[in-house]
Design an enzyme around this catalytic site. Structure first.
Site, PDB file in Angstrom:
ATOM      1  N   SER A  51      70.029 -10.750  49.953  1.00 40.91           N
ATOM      2  CA  SER A  51      68.752 -10.442  50.595  1.00 40.91           C
ATOM      3  C   SER A  51      68.929 -10.095  52.070  1.00 40.91           C
ATOM      4  O   SER A  51      69.891 -10.519  52.719  1.00 40.91           O
ATOM      5  CB  SER A  51      67.799 -11.633  50.469  1.00 40.91           C
ATOM      6  OG  SER A  51      67.660 -12.014  49.117  1.00 40.91           O
TER       7      SER A  51
HETATM    8  N1  SAH Z   1      69.815 -15.601  46.960  1.00 44.93           N
HETATM    9  C1  SAH Z   1      70.754 -14.523  46.717  1.00 44.93           C
HETATM   10  C2  SAH Z   1      70.031 -13.226  46.389  1.00 44.93           C
HETATM   11  C3  SAH Z   1      70.477 -12.759  45.063  1.00 44.93           C
HETATM   12  S1  SAH Z   1      69.598 -11.430  44.320  1.00 44.93           S
HETATM   13  C4  SAH Z   1      71.733 -14.374  47.874  1.00 44.93           C
HETATM   14  O1  SAH Z   1      71.578 -15.075  48.884  1.00 44.93           O
HETATM   15  O2  SAH Z   1      72.659 -13.569  47.762  1.00 44.93           O
HETATM   16  C5  SAH Z   1      68.786 -12.272  42.996  1.00 44.93           C
HETATM   17  C6  SAH Z   1      69.659 -12.975  41.998  1.00 44.93           C
HETATM   18  O3  SAH Z   1      68.771 -13.534  41.010  1.00 44.93           O
HETATM   19  C7  SAH Z   1      70.633 -12.085  41.222  1.00 44.93           C
HETATM   20  O4  SAH Z   1      71.931 -12.593  41.373  1.00 44.93           O
HETATM   21  C8  SAH Z   1      70.146 -12.191  39.778  1.00 44.93           C
HETATM   22  O5  SAH Z   1      71.194 -12.157  38.829  1.00 44.93           O
HETATM   23  C9  SAH Z   1      69.439 -13.532  39.774  1.00 44.93           C
HETATM   24  N2  SAH Z   1      68.458 -13.729  38.709  1.00 44.93           N
HETATM   25  C10 SAH Z   1      67.523 -12.860  38.239  1.00 44.93           C
HETATM   26  N3  SAH Z   1      66.796 -13.422  37.250  1.00 44.93           N
HETATM   27  C11 SAH Z   1      67.291 -14.701  37.102  1.00 44.93           C
HETATM   28  C12 SAH Z   1      66.979 -15.773  36.230  1.00 44.93           C
HETATM   29  N4  SAH Z   1      66.024 -15.691  35.300  1.00 44.93           N
HETATM   30  N5  SAH Z   1      67.685 -16.915  36.354  1.00 44.93           N
HETATM   31  C13 SAH Z   1      68.676 -17.045  37.282  1.00 44.93           C
HETATM   32  N6  SAH Z   1      69.027 -16.054  38.118  1.00 44.93           N
HETATM   33  C14 SAH Z   1      68.346 -14.895  38.036  1.00 44.93           C
END
Ligand code: SAH
Length: 201
Positions: A51
């Site tokens: 993000s």
């Molecule tokens: N907080 C992260 C941002 C990652 S982007 C950081 O600091 O880098 C969002 C993430 O959510 C992705 O890795 C995606 O695979 C995950 N995601 C999406 N749907 C999900 C679900 N139902 N359960 C767990 N993770 C999920």
């Protein structure tokens, strides 16, 4: 990076200090590592992104946590948000559904000396064994708030979640649980990768 976040209106010094301390470049894989301290989201593979730093700061501030609080993150991704929360002294639980990202985040967090409880699973179900949580942060956009996550939010707890459809802009909500009821505060428009879950159809 932190000076820019401050100018954009984030005032919680604990958040700003943690983001000054955590080495974001460690969480940004090649070939994008060079842009790690720009205020932008960057690809981390598997069609996912780390993000934008300002959004990380805004969401972390909105959680209003105290050191030692238990916090649940859905969407570990790179592990950066989890590292910021751990750096602030929180007890962090984080769920990711993509195995490769789960493993890479685990290795990075360990190498940086952060203790984060991680689970490879669909985060729709949350982490009931570790509930209730003072804060819950969802870092992927869902069409609606997953009910199990609301159930796992402590009384007076705060949830921060982007709500909206795939591909469109979403609204970032802060959801506060008060006397069993929830109250929502609109924190503005955001753009997140989708929350992927069979439970959401
Ligand atoms: N907080 C992260 C941002 C990652 S982007 C950081 O600091 O880098 C969002 C993430 O959510 C992705 O890795 C995606 O695979 C995950 N995601 C999406 N749907 C999900 C679900 N139902 N359960 C767990 N993770 C999920």
């Amino acid at each position: 990076m932190v000076a820019l976040i401050r100018r954009r209106g984030v005032t919680d010094e604990r958040v700003l200090r943690a983001m000054e301390t955590v080495a974001r470049h460690v969480f940004v894989p090649a070939p994008h590592t060079g842009g790690a301290y720009d205020d932008s989201a960057l690809p981390i593979g598997h069609q996912q992104t780390i993000s934008q730093p300002y959004i990380v700061a805004l969401m972390t501030e909105a959680l209003e946590l105290q050191p030692g609080d238990r916090v649940l993150e859905i969407g570990t991704g790179s592990g950066y948000q989890a590292a910021v929360l751990a750096e602030m002294g929180m007890e962090v639980y984080s769920v990711e559904r993509i195995a490769a990202l789960y493993e890479e985040a685990r290795d990075r967090l360990a190498a940086q000396g952060y203790t984060v409880h991680q689970k490879l699973a669909d985060g729709y179900a949350g982490w009931p064994e570790a509930a209730p949580f003072a804060g819950i942060i969802i870092t992927a956009a869902a069409p609606r708030i997953p009910e199990p996550l609301l159930d796992q939010l402590a009384e007076s707890g705060r949830m921060v979640i982007p709500v909206g459809r795939r591909g469109a802009y979403q609204v970032l909500y802060k959801v506060i649980k008060e006397a069993g009821q929830t109250r929502e505060v609109d924190l503005g428009a955001v753009a997140f990768v989708p929350f992927v879950s069979d439970a959401l159809g």
